[in-house]
Design a protein around this motif. Structure first.
Motif, PDB file in Angstrom:
ATOM      1  N   ASP A 160     -25.516  -1.045  15.220  1.00 39.19           N
ATOM      2  CA  ASP A 160     -25.240  -1.180  13.791  1.00 39.19           C
ATOM      3  C   ASP A 160     -25.247  -2.663  13.393  1.00 39.19           C
ATOM      4  O   ASP A 160     -25.799  -3.029  12.360  1.00 39.19           O
ATOM      5  CB  ASP A 160     -23.882  -0.549  13.446  1.00 39.19           C
ATOM      6  N   ALA A 161     -24.645  -3.495  14.242  1.00 38.42           N
ATOM      7  CA  ALA A 161     -24.642  -4.938  13.962  1.00 38.42           C
ATOM      8  C   ALA A 161     -26.069  -5.480  13.974  1.00 38.42           C
ATOM      9  O   ALA A 161     -26.450  -6.313  13.141  1.00 38.42           O
ATOM     10  CB  ALA A 161     -23.787  -5.672  14.994  1.00 38.42           C
ATOM     11  N   ILE A 164     -27.714  -4.478  10.734  1.00 38.41           N
ATOM     12  CA  ILE A 164     -27.243  -5.296   9.605  1.00 38.41           C
ATOM     13  C   ILE A 164     -27.876  -6.684   9.684  1.00 38.41           C
ATOM     14  O   ILE A 164     -28.369  -7.228   8.685  1.00 38.41           O
ATOM     15  CB  ILE A 164     -25.692  -5.398   9.598  1.00 38.41           C
ATOM     16  N   ARG A 165     -27.893  -7.253  10.883  1.00 33.92           N
ATOM     17  CA  ARG A 165     -28.474  -8.588  11.048  1.00 33.92           C
ATOM     18  C   ARG A 165     -29.960  -8.582  10.661  1.00 33.92           C
ATOM     19  O   ARG A 165     -30.445  -9.525  10.040  1.00 33.92           O
ATOM     20  CB  ARG A 165     -28.299  -9.025  12.515  1.00 33.92           C
ATOM     21  N   PHE A 172     -22.936 -13.273   8.817  1.00 36.82           N
ATOM     22  CA  PHE A 172     -22.095 -12.171   8.354  1.00 36.82           C
ATOM     23  C   PHE A 172     -20.950 -12.673   7.468  1.00 36.82           C
ATOM     24  O   PHE A 172     -20.269 -11.880   6.842  1.00 36.82           O
ATOM     25  CB  PHE A 172     -21.522 -11.392   9.554  1.00 36.82           C
ATOM     26  N   VAL A 177     -18.719  -5.254   3.773  1.00 38.93           N
ATOM     27  CA  VAL A 177     -19.148  -3.990   4.380  1.00 38.93           C
ATOM     28  C   VAL A 177     -18.102  -2.909   4.092  1.00 38.93           C
ATOM     29  O   VAL A 177     -16.910  -3.124   4.317  1.00 38.93           O
ATOM     30  CB  VAL A 177     -19.304  -4.146   5.915  1.00 38.93           C
ATOM     31  N   GLN A 192     -17.023  -0.457  15.253  1.00 37.54           N
ATOM     32  CA  GLN A 192     -17.682  -1.224  14.181  1.00 37.54           C
ATOM     33  C   GLN A 192     -16.753  -2.307  13.635  1.00 37.54           C
ATOM     34  O   GLN A 192     -17.176  -3.442  13.400  1.00 37.54           O
ATOM     35  CB  GLN A 192     -18.083  -0.287  13.031  1.00 37.54           C
ATOM     36  N   LEU A 196     -17.685  -6.235  13.671  1.00 37.57           N
ATOM     37  CA  LEU A 196     -17.781  -6.953  12.388  1.00 37.57           C
ATOM     38  C   LEU A 196     -16.802  -8.124  12.359  1.00 37.57           C
ATOM     39  O   LEU A 196     -17.114  -9.192  11.819  1.00 37.57           O
ATOM     40  CB  LEU A 196     -17.533  -5.994  11.220  1.00 37.57           C
ATOM     41  N   ASN A 197     -15.635  -7.938  12.950  1.00 39.20           N
ATOM     42  CA  ASN A 197     -14.680  -9.055  13.029  1.00 39.20           C
ATOM     43  C   ASN A 197     -15.181 -10.150  13.956  1.00 39.20           C
ATOM     44  O   ASN A 197     -15.060 -11.338  13.635  1.00 39.20           O
ATOM     45  CB  ASN A 197     -13.311  -8.549  13.495  1.00 39.20           C
ATOM     46  N   THR A 201     -17.361 -11.208   9.647  1.00 35.40           N
ATOM     47  CA  THR A 201     -17.736 -10.586   8.377  1.00 35.40           C
ATOM     48  C   THR A 201     -16.712 -10.934   7.301  1.00 35.40           C
ATOM     49  O   THR A 201     -15.506 -10.902   7.552  1.00 35.40           O
ATOM     50  CB  THR A 201     -17.801  -9.051   8.576  1.00 35.40           C
ATOM     51  N   ILE A 204     -14.183  -6.352   5.377  1.00 33.51           N
ATOM     52  CA  ILE A 204     -14.419  -5.014   5.931  1.00 33.51           C
ATOM     53  C   ILE A 204     -13.519  -4.047   5.160  1.00 33.51           C
ATOM     54  O   ILE A 204     -12.295  -4.175   5.187  1.00 33.51           O
ATOM     55  CB  ILE A 204     -14.063  -4.954   7.436  1.00 33.51           C
TER      56      ILE A 204
END
Ligand code: NCD
Length: 324
Positions: A160-161, A164-165, A172, A177, A192, A196-197, A201, A204
């Motif tokens: 998923d990362a 997104i990238r 990020f 998100v 996730q 994301l952390n 990001t 979140i």
């Protein structure tokens, strides 16, 4: 849960040099572990043509896929990834295996090792199953978690990362998100949030009915929204999740129809997000429950890209781990 200490202990999956020996969880990893995996994945795929670059890096290695729980995408993309790396692949049919005849998990592990397995890819309905494996395998054997109970699904979060990238760029820190749906029972959401952390990001958001949101969201580095309109406002990425009915102890929802009316991602609601927002889903999707067909099949959906990119990311994880 397997009654076994150290479920969140990162040390089990790292060797003395701090390199990944197993991949059990993203918890406790450093940003460089994530960046390494995402960067190496670039070498396994042409993202324009979606062509996978086969490289026999694991020739002579034997990988056993042990799926004690149903899976389509994860099991198949692991197998494609393993074969693309030149490994010998064994899919243990758990439904007809000795576990059904009363063999303990530990005896299954020892027998598979005696058959010269170098890596186990494990999915299990119980949280902690992959840790249990990692704790008991011989020192040269690697374990990869392909989803354990409600706990973790690290390769899904990594792919998923990567997705997104690919669509939003590597920074990020500018991204908002929203993860929408049954966060509470979702191993995907937990992993996730961690990835994301780690990638810093900006925001979140966890969006859903109160009964399906975690109580410790802020400790996890996320914000909860029960109002879908507020939750989707100006986000760059919308991740939709399925109701994990099989993991709910009691019915926490009135009806699928009512859920769709209140939280389903429709074209109308998607307009609240940024105009170039992408829509993701780990699958399996339930059309007309968490997502409208017009959105799942629409121009902002990258759901099938996630599946293809997952092959490259899984190749990257396995190639990296086997080098330790
Ligand atoms: C997820 C899983 O199994 O955790 N699916 C997947 O791996 N592609 C999510 C789900 O089952 O809803």
């Amino acid at each position: 849960m397997f009654g076994y200490p150290g479920l969140s202990s990162p040390s089990l999956q790292l060797n003395e040099a701090g390199k990944l020996k197993h991949l059990l969880t993203l918890e406790g990893l450093k940003p460089h572990h994530i960046q390494d995996i995402l960067d190496r994945a670039d070498g396994f795929i042409n993202t324009d043509t979606r062509q996978i670059h086969k490289q026999p890096l694991l020739k002579g290695k034997t990988i056993v896929n042990l799926f004690f729980e149903a899976s389509t995408r994860t099991r198949t993309t692991f197998e494609i990834a393993e074969k693309s790396l030149g490994a010998d692949v064994i899919n243990l049919n758990v439904a007809t295996s000795a576990t059904k005849k009363g063999e303990s998990l530990l005896d299954t592990i020892y027998n598979l090792e005696a058959m010269q397995a170098d890596m186990f890819v494990v999915r299990h309905a119980k949280s902690g199953a992959a840790h249990f494996f990692a704790h008991h395998v011989a020192p040269h054997v690697h374990v990869l978690n392909a989803g354990d109970g409600r706990h973790a699904h690290p390769t899904q979060a990594l792919l998923d990362a990567y997705t997104i990238r690919h669509f939003k760029g590597a920074d990020f820190s500018q991204l908002r998100v929203a993860i929408v749906g049954d966060i509470l029972h979702s191993r995907v959401a937990r992993s996730q949030i961690q990835v994301l952390n780690l990638l810093e990001t900006e925001e979140i958001r966890l969006v859903g009915p109160k009964t399906l949101l975690p109580h410790d969201a802020s400790a996890m580095g996320a914000h909860c929204f029960t109002d879908i309109e507020a939750g989707l406002k100006d986000v760059d990425v919308v991740i939709t999740l399925r109701m994990q009915n099989e993991r709910m102890s009691s019915a926490r929802l009135p009806s699928e129809q009512e859920y769709f009316e209140t939280y389903g991602i429709t074209e109308e609601r998607l307009k609240l997000a940024m105009p170039d927002a992408i829509v993701m889903h780990p699958g399996p999707i339930n059309r007309g429950v968490e997502i409208a067909s017009t959105v799942a099949d629409g121009p902002q959906s990258v759901i099938l890209d996630q599946v293809t990119f997952g092959i490259a990311v899984r190749m990257s994880v396995m190639a990296g781990i086997m080098q330790t």
